[in-house]
Every structure is written in structure tokens, then in C-alpha cells.
Design a protein around this motif. Structure first.
Motif, PDB file in Angstrom:
ATOM      1  N   THR A   1      -2.499  23.255  47.377  1.00  0.00           N
ATOM      2  CA  THR A   1      -2.540  23.489  48.830  1.00  0.00           C
ATOM      3  C   THR A   1      -3.865  23.056  49.459  1.00  0.00           C
ATOM      4  OG1 THR A   1      -3.370  25.710  48.471  1.00  0.00           O
ATOM      5  CG2 THR A   1      -0.987  25.480  48.718  1.00  0.00           C
ATOM      6  N   ASP A   2      -4.787  22.605  48.621  1.00  0.00           N
ATOM      7  CA  ASP A   2      -6.112  22.237  49.134  1.00  0.00           C
ATOM      8  C   ASP A   2      -6.186  20.781  49.491  1.00  0.00           C
ATOM      9  OD1 ASP A   2      -7.396  24.570  48.889  1.00  0.00           O
ATOM     10  OD2 ASP A   2      -8.449  24.083  47.043  1.00  0.00           O
ATOM     11  N   GLU A   3      -6.647  20.483  50.693  1.00  0.00           N
ATOM     12  CA  GLU A   3      -6.921  19.075  50.974  1.00  0.00           C
ATOM     13  C   GLU A   3      -8.432  18.881  50.903  1.00  0.00           C
ATOM     14  OE1 GLU A   3      -6.014  15.535  54.116  1.00  0.00           O
ATOM     15  OE2 GLU A   3      -5.048  17.473  54.427  1.00  0.00           O
ATOM     16  N   VAL A   4      -8.882  18.069  49.928  1.00  0.00           N
ATOM     17  CA  VAL A   4     -10.322  17.888  49.739  1.00  0.00           C
ATOM     18  C   VAL A   4     -10.698  16.432  49.963  1.00  0.00           C
ATOM     19  CG1 VAL A   4     -12.255  18.101  48.119  1.00  0.00           C
ATOM     20  CG2 VAL A   4     -10.427  19.805  48.085  1.00  0.00           C
ATOM     21  N   VAL A   5     -11.685  16.208  50.816  1.00  0.00           N
ATOM     22  CA  VAL A   5     -12.183  14.857  51.072  1.00  0.00           C
ATOM     23  C   VAL A   5     -13.362  14.622  50.134  1.00  0.00           C
ATOM     24  CG1 VAL A   5     -13.153  13.301  52.814  1.00  0.00           C
ATOM     25  CG2 VAL A   5     -11.467  15.048  53.479  1.00  0.00           C
ATOM     26  N   ALA A   6     -13.299  13.515  49.371  1.00  0.00           N
ATOM     27  CA  ALA A   6     -14.307  13.265  48.330  1.00  0.00           C
ATOM     28  C   ALA A   6     -15.705  13.102  48.919  1.00  0.00           C
ATOM     29  CB  ALA A   6     -13.925  12.027  47.537  1.00  0.00           C
ATOM     30  N   GLY A   7     -16.713  13.490  48.135  1.00  0.00           N
ATOM     31  CA  GLY A   7     -18.087  13.503  48.624  1.00  0.00           C
ATOM     32  C   GLY A   7     -18.764  12.143  48.607  1.00  0.00           C
ATOM     33  N   ASP A   8     -18.165  11.154  47.923  1.00  0.00           N
ATOM     34  CA  ASP A   8     -18.877   9.876  47.800  1.00  0.00           C
ATOM     35  C   ASP A   8     -18.606   8.942  48.978  1.00  0.00           C
ATOM     36  OD1 ASP A   8     -16.293   9.640  47.058  1.00  0.00           O
ATOM     37  OD2 ASP A   8     -16.705   9.021  44.985  1.00  0.00           O
ATOM     38  N   ASP A   9     -17.795   9.376  49.940  1.00  0.00           N
ATOM     39  CA  ASP A   9     -17.499   8.546  51.102  1.00  0.00           C
ATOM     40  C   ASP A   9     -18.488   8.922  52.217  1.00  0.00           C
ATOM     41  OD1 ASP A   9     -16.561   7.306  53.298  1.00  0.00           O
ATOM     42  OD2 ASP A   9     -14.490   8.031  53.130  1.00  0.00           O
ATOM     43  N   SER A  10     -19.495   8.062  52.440  1.00  0.00           N
ATOM     44  CA  SER A  10     -20.564   8.456  53.361  1.00  0.00           C
ATOM     45  C   SER A  10     -20.071   8.569  54.804  1.00  0.00           C
ATOM     46  CB  SER A  10     -21.746   7.497  53.258  1.00  0.00           C
ATOM     47  OG  SER A  10     -21.331   6.216  53.656  1.00  0.00           O
ATOM     48  N   ALA A  11     -18.938   7.938  55.104  1.00  0.00           N
ATOM     49  CA  ALA A  11     -18.409   8.042  56.466  1.00  0.00           C
ATOM     50  C   ALA A  11     -17.923   9.470  56.759  1.00  0.00           C
ATOM     51  CB  ALA A  11     -17.264   7.046  56.646  1.00  0.00           C
ATOM     52  N   CYS A  12     -17.603  10.198  55.700  1.00  0.00           N
ATOM     53  CA  CYS A  12     -17.084  11.565  55.877  1.00  0.00           C
ATOM     54  C   CYS A  12     -18.076  12.599  55.386  1.00  0.00           C
ATOM     55  CB  CYS A  12     -15.794  11.758  55.083  1.00  0.00           C
ATOM     56  SG  CYS A  12     -14.538  10.578  55.446  1.00  0.00           S
ATOM     57  N   ALA A  13     -19.355  12.233  55.304  1.00  0.00           N
ATOM     58  CA  ALA A  13     -20.318  13.154  54.691  1.00  0.00           C
ATOM     59  C   ALA A  13     -21.057  13.961  55.747  1.00  0.00           C
ATOM     60  CB  ALA A  13     -21.313  12.346  53.862  1.00  0.00           C
ATOM     61  N   ILE A  14     -21.582  15.108  55.342  1.00  0.00           N
ATOM     62  CA  ILE A  14     -22.397  15.881  56.283  1.00  0.00           C
ATOM     63  C   ILE A  14     -23.618  15.024  56.672  1.00  0.00           C
ATOM     64  CG2 ILE A  14     -21.639  18.151  55.466  1.00  0.00           C
ATOM     65  CD1 ILE A  14     -24.296  18.462  54.006  1.00  0.00           C
ATOM     66  N   PRO A  15     -24.083  15.148  57.934  1.00  0.00           N
ATOM     67  CA  PRO A  15     -25.164  14.280  58.411  1.00  0.00           C
ATOM     68  C   PRO A  15     -26.470  14.469  57.622  1.00  0.00           C
ATOM     69  CG  PRO A  15     -24.097  15.431  60.232  1.00  0.00           C
ATOM     70  CD  PRO A  15     -23.571  16.048  58.979  1.00  0.00           C
ATOM     71  N   VAL A  16     -27.263  13.416  57.624  1.00  0.00           N
ATOM     72  CA  VAL A  16     -28.583  13.457  56.976  1.00  0.00           C
ATOM     73  C   VAL A  16     -29.631  13.425  58.081  1.00  0.00           C
ATOM     74  CG1 VAL A  16     -30.183  12.254  55.429  1.00  0.00           C
ATOM     75  CG2 VAL A  16     -27.716  12.265  54.934  1.00  0.00           C
ATOM     76  N   ILE A  17     -30.536  14.400  58.072  1.00  0.00           N
ATOM     77  CA  ILE A  17     -31.581  14.481  59.094  1.00  0.00           C
ATOM     78  C   ILE A  17     -32.939  14.268  58.411  1.00  0.00           C
ATOM     79  CG2 ILE A  17     -32.689  16.004  60.795  1.00  0.00           C
ATOM     80  CD1 ILE A  17     -29.845  15.323  61.638  1.00  0.00           C
ATOM     81  N   ASP A  18     -33.760  13.462  59.077  1.00  0.00           N
ATOM     82  CA  ASP A  18     -35.059  13.098  58.524  1.00  0.00           C
ATOM     83  C   ASP A  18     -36.147  13.877  59.285  1.00  0.00           C
ATOM     84  OD1 ASP A  18     -37.473  11.805  58.021  1.00  0.00           O
ATOM     85  OD2 ASP A  18     -36.490   9.859  57.715  1.00  0.00           O
ATOM     86  N   LEU A  19     -36.847  14.761  58.584  1.00  0.00           N
ATOM     87  CA  LEU A  19     -37.849  15.586  59.278  1.00  0.00           C
ATOM     88  C   LEU A  19     -39.000  14.748  59.845  1.00  0.00           C
ATOM     89  CD1 LEU A  19     -38.579  18.561  60.044  1.00  0.00           C
ATOM     90  CD2 LEU A  19     -40.034  18.590  58.035  1.00  0.00           C
ATOM     91  N   HIS A  20     -39.378  13.695  59.129  1.00  0.00           N
ATOM     92  CA  HIS A  20     -40.418  12.797  59.655  1.00  0.00           C
ATOM     93  C   HIS A  20     -40.043  12.291  61.025  1.00  0.00           C
ATOM     94  CE1 HIS A  20     -42.947  11.187  56.082  1.00  0.00           C
ATOM     95  NE2 HIS A  20     -43.490  12.221  56.688  1.00  0.00           N
ATOM     96  N   MET A  21     -38.796  11.845  61.122  1.00  0.00           N
ATOM     97  CA  MET A  21     -38.343  11.270  62.391  1.00  0.00           C
ATOM     98  C   MET A  21     -38.243  12.331  63.481  1.00  0.00           C
ATOM     99  SD  MET A  21     -35.728   8.408  61.035  1.00  0.00           S
ATOM    100  CE  MET A  21     -35.057   7.931  62.596  1.00  0.00           C
ATOM    101  N   LEU A  22     -37.848  13.550  63.086  1.00  0.00           N
ATOM    102  CA  LEU A  22     -37.763  14.632  64.081  1.00  0.00           C
ATOM    103  C   LEU A  22     -39.134  14.898  64.694  1.00  0.00           C
ATOM    104  CD1 LEU A  22     -35.682  17.652  62.716  1.00  0.00           C
ATOM    105  CD2 LEU A  22     -35.165  16.222  64.687  1.00  0.00           C
TER     106      LEU A  22
END
Ligand SMILES: O=C(O)CCC(=O)C(=O)O
Ligand SMILES: [Fe+2]
Length: 362
Positions: A44-65
Motif C-alpha cells: 500500500t506504500d507508494e515510495v519515490v526513490a531517493g536517487d532522483d534529484s528532481a524529486c529530492a528534498i531541497p538543498v540549502i547552502d548556508l554560505h549563500m544564505l
């Protein structure tokens, strides 16, 4: 958590690291994974694979912030906190040596014989110590993991009964790591407030110097039934902001819920995984979202993660801050912090349900 951690205990259950050793050893037909751990239905679980960067949680760069010219990074942070409630933080500046010392000591702690680890076992009146969290009934499904929970800040709230004495450097490593990470969490709270047009000090002021807890999660492999057990049941975090360090970054385990699907997180080496807790969702009147997440188990490899939870001032009212509304409709009820925590713990980790109750009808 400060008071609550002492008021709510957990029923004693089997040590999962030892159980996993028995179940994973030898041929099938040896010790079977007990029914109480089979909590997941893979069909019953729909899981989106982690290796697809288009569907990945965002990456934030503290230097840039930190670069006043780079307003896109600030916009990306606001969008990550609204749409995912999660992001990975790179270039965070926490010294590699501080993280390395923590990792080594945590690994050494779990390598010890069970009897030695039990020296800091949970006691009936507390959530702190080595054991399992939130086991409240004999027929409840159980997580395939052990954990060590400690209150690390303010220093007078530390309970030495639960702090490992071996390895000898453990206490020092945790103290140094958690104090560096605390500063980082406060910096992030400033950027998060700024990112949505609020006074940068508005959030920092509520969290600075308040309770910080560390939870070390040990997820043993499960050769027989990795797709049927859960390392950590779906939940939201009660706190304001969580900083998560995944030690063996090559073993996927964390999954985050978005649009009804589970997204597997591919942890970046050396990055922090940061997530918004319930308190921040309410304070920000929904501009940041506290999102359900869980941990799954690998059939052959162990995984260890360390979560640092940052709680607000104990006597605050948990409700939308005017600073975050600026004419918007109020979306959440306000409640005092102690009641808020009581409700969260009564809902037994089911923070989402708890949030729904506080959410006003639209
Ligand atoms: O181990 C993980 O990846 C998740 C841990 C977590 O969500 C928690 O400790 O609250
Ligand atoms: Fe969590």
C-alpha cells in the motif's frame, strides 16, 4: 519536553539490536521477527526513490544564505520550509572534527555489550536514556530500533543517570557537538524568519537558550522482513526545529511525506537534514510546515542517525505570531506550551493529528 520527558515513561520492551542479531544470524527457521514488529504493508506504500534529484528534498547552502546579494537562496529556503518542511543544509560550517568525534563515540557506544549499554537504560518515569520511546500498551506495534534520548541544554536539566560513561569522551563529544549545532539552529531560525519577511530575531528570541534534546537512533538491519518493519513510525516532531545527522549516508532510511507519497531521502555526506517541527508550523501560521516522516530499514546494513530537537521557551503561548501574519487569516488556535506538549504526547507521536486539531476550520 523538559517536563514532559520526565513525566512520560515507556513500557520496557526487548532490545532490538540484540533481537536483530538473533533474527539475522544463521538460516531461516531460527528466531523469527516477532509479529509486533511487522507494522508496514509494502503493497500500500507508494515510495519515490531517493536517487532522483528532481524529486529530492531541497538543498540549502548556508554560505549563500549569508551572502546579502544572494536573495534566491533565501527564497529557496522559504519554499523548502513551506512545500517540504525539510531540506539538506550544506556548507554549514560545523567543524568536521566535532562531527567526527560525535560519530566515533556514538558508534562505540552501540558496539558495547548490552549489559554495558543498559547502564544508562530508561527508567519508568522518564523518556531519557537508552531504550524505546512511546511504548504505551502491550499490543502496540513496535519500532525496529533502539534509541538514546538525552536532554543536553540547559546544562542544569541534564540528568547524569542516563549519560554514557563509555566511551570516556562521549559526554564531551555530545556537549561540544550540541552547543555548536545549537548556534547553527539559531542562525537558521533567523534566516527562516527573514525569508518570509518577518523580523529575523522574532524566532531566535523564542528558542535561544531553551531546551535542546538529542536522540540517537540505532536501526539494525532486518534480513527477514526489511519491507515489513519500520525503524521509526510516521510522526511529526513536536519541537521548533530539528537538525538531523545521518551517519552512514550511503544507507537510505529516512522518508518524507509529500502529496500523499513517501519520498526516500538520499543523505548528502556531511550535510545536515533540517526539518520544521509542530511549534514552528503554528507560530508561522503555516508558512513553514511540519511534515510527517518515518524511517525504514535496510535488509543488510545498520543505520545510525542523531536528531537534535530545539524547543521553545517553556511558558510561551503556542500560536501564530503577528509578525508572521501581517493581515493574513489566523489558521491555528493558540494554546499554552505545556498543554500543547501534553496533547502531542497523548496523540502518541501522531503530531499531524494534533496539528489538525489546532488548525481552524477554513
Ligand atoms: O532516523 C531518521 O532518519 C529520522 C529520525 C527522526 O525522525 C527522529 O528522531 O525524530
Ligand atoms: Fe522525527
Amino acid at each position: 519536553m523538559a517536563e514532559q520527558a520526565r513525566a512520560v515513561g515507556s513500557l520496557p520492551v526487548a532490545n532490538v539490536q540484540a533481537l536483530a542479531e538473533a533474527c539475522n544470524a544463521g538460516v531461516d527457521g531460527d528466531q523469527q521477527v516477532p509479529e509486533r514488529y511487522l507494522s508496514k504493508d509494502p503493497s500500500t506504500d507508494e515510495v519515490v526513490a531517493g536517487d532522483d534529484s528532481a524529486c529530492a528534498i531541497p538543498v540549502i547552502d548556508l554560505h549563500m544564505l549569508q551572502d546579502p546579494q544572494a536573495s534566491e537562496e533565501c527564497a529557496k529556503l522559504a519554499s523548502a520550509c513551506l512545500n517540504w518542511g525539510f531540506f539538506q543544509l550544506i556548507n554549514h560550517g560545523l567543524p568536521e572534527e566535532v562531527i567526527g568525534n560525535l560519530v566515533n563515540d556514538v558508534v562505540e557506544f552501540f558496539k558495547q555489550p548490552l549489559e554495558d549499554k543498559k547502564e544508562c537504560a530508561q527508567q519508568a518515569d522518564s523518556l531519557e536514556g537508552y531504550g524505546q520511546a512511546f511504548v504505551v500498551s502491550e499490543d502496540q506495534k513496535l519500532d525496529w530500533a533502539d534509541m538514546l534520548y538525552l536532554q543536553v541544554h540547559p546544562s542544569e536539566s541534564k540528568d547524569p543517570r542516563f549519560w554514557p560513561t563509555r566511551p570516556a569522551s562521549f559526554r564531551h563529544s555530545v556537549d561540544v557537538y550540541s552547543s555548536e549545532a545549537r548556534e547553527l539552529a539559531y542562525r537558521l531560525l533567523e534566516f527562516m524568519a527573514k525569508a518570509v519577511g518577518a523580523d529575523p530575531m522574532s524566532l531566535r528570541g523564542m528558542f535561544e537558550g531553551q531546551t535542546q534534546g538529542i536522540r540517537v537512533n540505532y536501526y539494525p538491519p532486518c534480513r527477514q522482513a526489511a519491507d515489513r518493519v519500520l525503524g521509526l513510525t510516521a510522526h511529526t516532531d513536536a519541537c521548533g526545529l530539528t537538525l538531523l545527522l545521518q551517519m552512514n549516508h550511503d544507507v537510505q532510511g529516512l522518508q518524507v511525506k509529500k502529496d500523499g507519497k513517501w519520498f526516500a531521502v538520499q543523505a548528502l555526506e556531511g550535510a545536515f537534514i533540517v526539518n520544521v517541527g509542530d511549534v514552528l508550523e503554528i507560530i508561522s501560521n503555516g508558512k513553514f510546515r511540519s511534515v510527517e516522516h518515518r524511517a525504514v530499514i535496510h535488509p543488510a546494513k545498520e543505520r545510525i542517525s542523531v536528531a537534535l530537537f530545539h524547543y521553545p521557551c517553556q511558558n510561551m503561548v503556542v500560536g501564530p505570531l503577528p509578525e508572521f501574519m501581517k493581515g493574513d487569516k489566523v489558521l491555528y488556535n493558540s494554546t499554552n506550551y505545556q498543554d500543547f506538549l501534553k496533547q502531542y504526547f497523548t496523540a502518541k507521536l501522531d503530531g499531524r493529528k494534533h496539528l489538525q486539531r489546532l488548525k481552524l476550520e477554513q
